[in-house]
Design a protein around this motif. Sequence first.
Motif, PDB file in Angstrom:
ATOM      1  N   ARG A 195     -18.182  56.823  -0.193  1.00 13.71           N
ATOM      2  CA  ARG A 195     -19.430  57.439   0.373  1.00 13.71           C
ATOM      3  C   ARG A 195     -20.472  56.135   0.855  1.00 13.71           C
ATOM      4  N   VAL A 196     -20.592  55.617  -0.071  1.00  9.47           N
ATOM      5  CA  VAL A 196     -21.601  54.603   0.321  1.00  9.47           C
ATOM      6  C   VAL A 196     -21.206  53.505   1.189  1.00  9.47           C
ATOM      7  N   ARG A 198     -18.968  53.857   3.346  1.00 10.15           N
ATOM      8  CA  ARG A 198     -18.958  54.470   4.860  1.00 10.15           C
ATOM      9  C   ARG A 198     -20.219  54.646   5.369  1.00 10.15           C
ATOM     10  N   GLN A 199     -21.261  54.700   4.650  1.00  6.33           N
ATOM     11  CA  GLN A 199     -22.624  55.021   5.591  1.00  6.33           C
ATOM     12  C   GLN A 199     -22.936  53.443   5.728  1.00  6.33           C
ATOM     13  N   ARG A 202     -21.354  53.145   9.146  1.00  3.08           N
ATOM     14  CA  ARG A 202     -22.108  53.793  10.092  1.00  3.08           C
ATOM     15  C   ARG A 202     -23.394  52.752  10.948  1.00  3.08           C
ATOM     16  N   TRP A 203     -24.133  52.349   9.934  1.00  2.52           N
ATOM     17  CA  TRP A 203     -25.269  51.329  10.342  1.00  2.52           C
ATOM     18  C   TRP A 203     -24.702  50.309  11.053  1.00  2.52           C
ATOM     19  N   GLU A 290     -12.454  55.215  11.245  1.00  2.00           N
ATOM     20  CA  GLU A 290     -13.413  56.178  11.320  1.00  2.00           C
ATOM     21  C   GLU A 290     -12.889  57.049  12.644  1.00  2.00           C
ATOM     22  N   ALA A 433     -24.368  57.389  11.881  1.00  2.00           N
ATOM     23  CA  ALA A 433     -25.118  58.319  11.382  1.00  2.00           C
ATOM     24  C   ALA A 433     -26.812  57.606  11.210  1.00  2.00           C
TER      25      ALA A 433
END
Length: 433
Positions: A195-196, A198-199, A202-203, A290, A433
């Motif tokens: 999850r980290v 993947r965030q 997104r950045w 993604e 995101a």
Amino acid sequence: MSLRLPGFGVQVLAGMLAGLALGFVAQSLGPVDGAALGQALRTVGQVFVQLLKALVPPLVFTAIVASVASLRELQDATRLVVRTLTWFAITAGIAVSIGIVLGLTIQPGLNAGVSIDAAKAPATSGSWLDFLTGIVPANFLGITASNSVEGGVVKTALSFNVLQLIVVAIAVGAAAVRIGDAGTAFLSFNESALRVFRQLLRWVIALTPIGTAGLIGDAVFRYGWHTLSALGAFSGAVYAGLGLVLFVVYPVLLIANGLSPRRFFAGAWPAIQLGFVSRSSIGTLPVTQEVTERAFGVPRAYAAFAVPLGATTKMDGCAAIYPAIAAIFVAQFFGVPLHAGDYVLIALVSVLGSAATAGLTGATVMLTLTLSTLKLPLEGVGLLLAIDPILDMGRTAVNVAGQTLVPWIVAKRSGLLADAAGAGAGSADVQPA
């Protein structure tokens, strides 16, 4: 009142147009006056690709470990793997057939405007033993180091073999599942780490319009399009084949499986665009995965396995269309006759050879594998190197498109799509995101 930004696809398109404009400006200034702008564009593009590539090892590792744990919940996981590999082979077979037909029709080797003096053997080549040596991990993350000399200074560069990374991640995930409750804490940590990362992805994706401008601008400044003229017939044959696969074959396969071509291009276009400008399936891998999950509703448990595998072995552009046309070009240029059995051999090498060159860099390796199998002069590779970067843009775009197409088709045929509109005509955009 807050300013609303245009959609992500529009931002990327604006980045491409800005890059084209800046590239032509730098080119018009000349190699001296335009050097500063050209270097700035190249730096922006390189930094963006490096950010993407830096996320590939942790993303692939954590995603595949989670995928192995989740595959227990999917019925007929083995059949799912077989179907994926089968569709890889089907699409590669269609692509190489198109390449052979175009090569025989256009006859690029008989219409080449280059001298045989440009022929030289490549520095790297591929062989069927590369598959065996490439699949066995050299270390935990498949990291390799290479040295080069620039200006009298020895520089060391680190790289990673994604195929080896996949093998390691599958083994670790299987071991964690095998030990039962003792592996639960590790799998929970892995899910949190995924999850980290993947965030973080997104950045980085949010920077795509800027990175795209740098990449396309650098390509225009460094290569231009004038180098295509000497090998115009060959370049035209390659791009004709890429266009037929991307805009004809893929839509037909989607329609035949009850899926929407409109939705495919709307959802996959950010990854296709990035593949075109970056010329790297591996660098585009995070974005490809993604869009496969978010735009098409392919379950993460399956996408985390299929997309990274596709990024190393599913290359309809580099490993099917291009080597087929290039092999025919070399044979025609050097006056070597090819027979029916040779064309069958080209098809077999293209369908199976991507596995033998998995984890190695560039279409040159796949081309040398094809030429050496057919006993054609390897010096023919040197004739094509001048225009390779320009052709590589289109090849990589088709590679990336196929790497998201097959998982969507297999998920649809296996009843795994997460949303009922999986075959609908809607679109989904990859928004940071």
